[in-house]
Write a protein that holds these residues in place. Structure first.
Motif, PDB file in Angstrom:
ATOM      1  N   ALA A 164      30.683  41.153  34.748  1.00  0.00           N
ATOM      2  CA  ALA A 164      29.473  40.430  35.204  1.00  0.00           C
ATOM      3  C   ALA A 164      29.582  39.603  36.234  1.00  0.00           C
ATOM      4  N   LEU A 165      31.121  39.033  36.383  1.00  0.00           N
ATOM      5  CA  LEU A 165      31.454  38.033  37.472  1.00  0.00           C
ATOM      6  C   LEU A 165      31.460  39.053  38.727  1.00  0.00           C
ATOM      7  N   SER A 166      32.091  39.864  38.809  1.00  0.00           N
ATOM      8  CA  SER A 166      32.187  40.726  40.010  1.00  0.00           C
ATOM      9  C   SER A 166      31.053  41.663  40.231  1.00  0.00           C
ATOM     10  N   GLY A 167      30.204  41.929  39.258  1.00  0.00           N
ATOM     11  CA  GLY A 167      29.021  42.794  39.596  1.00  0.00           C
ATOM     12  C   GLY A 167      29.448  44.183  39.505  1.00  0.00           C
ATOM     13  N   GLY A 214      51.561  37.154  32.155  1.00  0.00           N
ATOM     14  CA  GLY A 214      51.008  38.035  33.271  1.00  0.00           C
ATOM     15  C   GLY A 214      50.303  36.890  34.249  1.00  0.00           C
ATOM     16  N   TRP A 215      49.896  37.311  35.239  1.00  0.00           N
ATOM     17  CA  TRP A 215      49.400  36.305  36.419  1.00  0.00           C
ATOM     18  C   TRP A 215      47.997  36.050  35.811  1.00  0.00           C
ATOM     19  N   HIS A 216      47.200  36.626  35.308  1.00  0.00           N
ATOM     20  CA  HIS A 216      45.903  35.951  35.013  1.00  0.00           C
ATOM     21  C   HIS A 216      45.771  34.861  33.857  1.00  0.00           C
ATOM     22  N   GLY A 235      37.243  28.231  42.421  1.00  0.00           N
ATOM     23  CA  GLY A 235      37.124  28.838  43.659  1.00  0.00           C
ATOM     24  C   GLY A 235      38.472  29.580  44.056  1.00  0.00           C
ATOM     25  N   GLY A 236      38.167  30.270  45.123  1.00  0.00           N
ATOM     26  CA  GLY A 236      39.203  31.124  45.833  1.00  0.00           C
ATOM     27  C   GLY A 236      38.832  31.999  47.033  1.00  0.00           C
ATOM     28  N   GLY A 237      39.769  32.846  47.267  1.00  0.00           N
ATOM     29  CA  GLY A 237      39.484  33.984  48.251  1.00  0.00           C
ATOM     30  C   GLY A 237      38.715  35.134  47.569  1.00  0.00           C
ATOM     31  N   SER A 238      37.864  35.752  48.598  1.00  0.00           N
ATOM     32  CA  SER A 238      36.967  36.735  47.672  1.00  0.00           C
ATOM     33  C   SER A 238      37.942  37.882  47.480  1.00  0.00           C
ATOM     34  N   ASP A 239      39.006  38.055  47.810  1.00  0.00           N
ATOM     35  CA  ASP A 239      40.081  38.968  47.123  1.00  0.00           C
ATOM     36  C   ASP A 239      40.573  38.719  45.932  1.00  0.00           C
ATOM     37  N   PHE A 242      37.981  40.134  42.038  1.00  0.00           N
ATOM     38  CA  PHE A 242      38.425  41.166  41.022  1.00  0.00           C
ATOM     39  C   PHE A 242      39.705  41.761  41.466  1.00  0.00           C
ATOM     40  N   PRO A 243      40.635  41.866  40.727  1.00  0.00           N
ATOM     41  CA  PRO A 243      40.838  41.479  39.170  1.00  0.00           C
ATOM     42  C   PRO A 243      41.011  40.257  38.661  1.00  0.00           C
ATOM     43  N   HIS A 244      41.504  39.297  39.665  1.00  0.00           N
ATOM     44  CA  HIS A 244      41.965  37.928  38.963  1.00  0.00           C
ATOM     45  C   HIS A 244      41.150  37.070  38.126  1.00  0.00           C
ATOM     46  N   HIS A 245      40.039  36.847  39.027  1.00  0.00           N
ATOM     47  CA  HIS A 245      39.074  35.945  38.469  1.00  0.00           C
ATOM     48  C   HIS A 245      38.324  36.489  37.337  1.00  0.00           C
TER      49      HIS A 245
END
Length: 459
Positions: A164-167, A214-216, A235-239, A242-245
């Motif tokens: 849902a976050l990344s659509g 793991g990173w996330h 917040g953060g960069g658009s990169d 997904f998948p991090h955020h």
């Protein structure tokens, strides 16, 4: 007005929310403490100008929030356990501790050079392994995670709102991700919360064996530790969307189903260099230090502010030159600032446009209008220009320091040459006077004669 109340006379802030994909009014969960989390660096290399854009977006946002609200808690993490760190330390023939310590120091120095303020809290992942393990236990107990061959994985199928976050749909998510093919995964999209470590890899004891996170899970644990189960802005960069955020949100919401995790998501667009994606293979990969070798730090900051944070920014040397010329103009306007003038608040015209989703290009346009008035002799406009600069992290020098910055000649030697030129002119030795002026000009030093005498600045 109580210090715990929002400053209601100021404009209301609107921000684009990545989750709803719309620009909406920002309503803090608690007006007496706005809480912000930004993903910081993975410390194995120098920060590049793409990293800088994300950090600058956070800096402008937090500066504005502190102007609007009485208290802001800003957390920016450091990832100091990661396979990239392990590989770089091995390649360098140095310890992981030495690599991360040096890289953290370099990161702080680079950001300070560009007037990016430090966060209130800067947690390191390796200091919060216990919190990560607590979250992993909770996810296993609630059925959202499972053990497999020394790994613990998050089961994406147990969270209906995944994507849902990344659509993105589940199929889109798999197509757009570098999915690790592993026989122990129940679903290809499941992601690692904990993984085993060998004797040469950093590791911590855990119920699932010696391993590392793991990173996330790192950001989920650190944001919860310092900001709670629900906070205002992530917040953060658009990169990172997904998948991090996406993964952060899934594991945090499953761990704390009654919380909101991040109430609002802010992502800045990427940065191009000369119209192309920045890449070492293209030879256009620029660290912050690469740029600052021959460019004033404020010019780099201003260049990044000339594009609204959600717009793709094209970095060029010509753009840096234009940014420097803009700063020349602003500092010329500040020469009309009355030295006895008390500091004034940031002008409403600038605050208002920044409240429109951090519209920095319009804020700079408002600063140009103030500069016009200041250069016409209005000291109050110069004071407002200075205040606007402070809000954007610009105009931190005096005009004299700005125009003399970077001079490759000893200032005392320049003053001696000015005195020698003055004596030559009095003696009507105009050839010698011109010779001195031309010699200084060849070194990038411009002399300006005025009623108060001769001053100098860097060309």
């Amino acid at each position: 007005m109580s210090d715990t109340q929002p400053r209601l006379h100021l404009p209301s802030l609107h921000l684009h929310d990545s989750r709803t994909r719309s620009t909406v009014p920002f309503v803090p969960l608690a007006p007496d403490n706005v809480r912000v989390y930004y993903c910081g660096p993975t410390v194995y290399d120098l920060a590049h100008i793409g990293n800088l854009r994300a950090m600058l977006t956070a800096d402008v946002l937090v500066r504005l929030l502190r102007h609007l609200y009485p208290r802001v808690t800003y957390v920016r993490n450091i990832t100091d356990v990661d396979d990239k760190i392990n590989a770089r330390a091995h390649a360098n023939g140095e310890s992981i501790a030495d690599l991360t310590a040096r890289t953290i120091r370099d990161f702080h120095e680079d950001l300070a050079a560009v007037s990016i303020l430090p966060p209130d809290v800067e947690p390191r992942a390796t200091h919060h392994i216990g919190e990560m393990q607590d979250m992993i236990r909770s996810l296993i107990e609630s059925g959202h995670a499972y053990e497999a061959e020394g790994h613990v994985l998050f089961a994406v199928g147990t969270y209906p709102s995944y994507g849902a976050l990344s659509g993105r749909t589940p199929d889109d998510l798999l197509a757009g991700a570098r999915v690790e093919v592993a026989p122990y995964k129940r679903d290809p999209g499941d992601f690692v919360l904990w993984k085993p470590s060998d004797d040469q890899t950093p590791g911590w004891d855990s119920p699932w064996g010696r391993g590392r996170p793991g990173w996330h899970i790192e950001c989920s644990a650190m944001s919860q530790r310092y900001l709670g189960e629900s906070f205002d802005i992530h917040g953060g960069g658009s990169d990172l969307l997904f998948p991090h955020h996406e993964n952060e949100r899934a594991q945090s919401m499953c761990c704390h189903p009654h919380g909101r995790f991040a109430n609002h998501w802010v992502h800045n667009a990427m940065l191009l260099v000369n119209g192309e994606k920045m890449s070492k293979s293209l030879g256009n990969f620029l660290t912050v230090r690469d740029v600052l070798r021959d460019t004033p730090a404020e010019a780099l900051r201003l260049l990044l502010l000339r594009a609204q944070y959600r717009s793709v920014l094209n970095f060029t040397r010509e753009g840096l030159d234009e940014a420097r010329q803009m700063l020349d103009r602003f500092y010329r306007a500040l020469e009309n600032l009355d030295p006895m003038q008390a500091p004034v608040p940031a002008p409403d015209s600038v605050v208002r446009v920044l409240c429109d989703d951090l519209n920095t290009p319009r804020a700079l346009a408002e600063m140009h209008a103030l500069a016009d008035t200041a250069m016409a002799g209005d000291s109050s406009a110069a004071a407002q220009l200075k205040a606007a600069g402070n809000l954007l992290g610009l105009l931190q020098d005096t005009p004299e320091a700005w125009f003399r910055g970077g001079a490759k000649v000893d200032p005392a030697q320049i003053e001696r040459l000015i005195e020698e030129r003055l004596a030559a002119r009095k003696a009507r030795d105009f050839a010698r006077a011109d010779e001195i002026r031309n010699a200084l000009a060849a070194q990038g030093i411009v002399l300006e004669d005025g009623p108060q005498g001769t001053t100098w600045r860097q060309a």
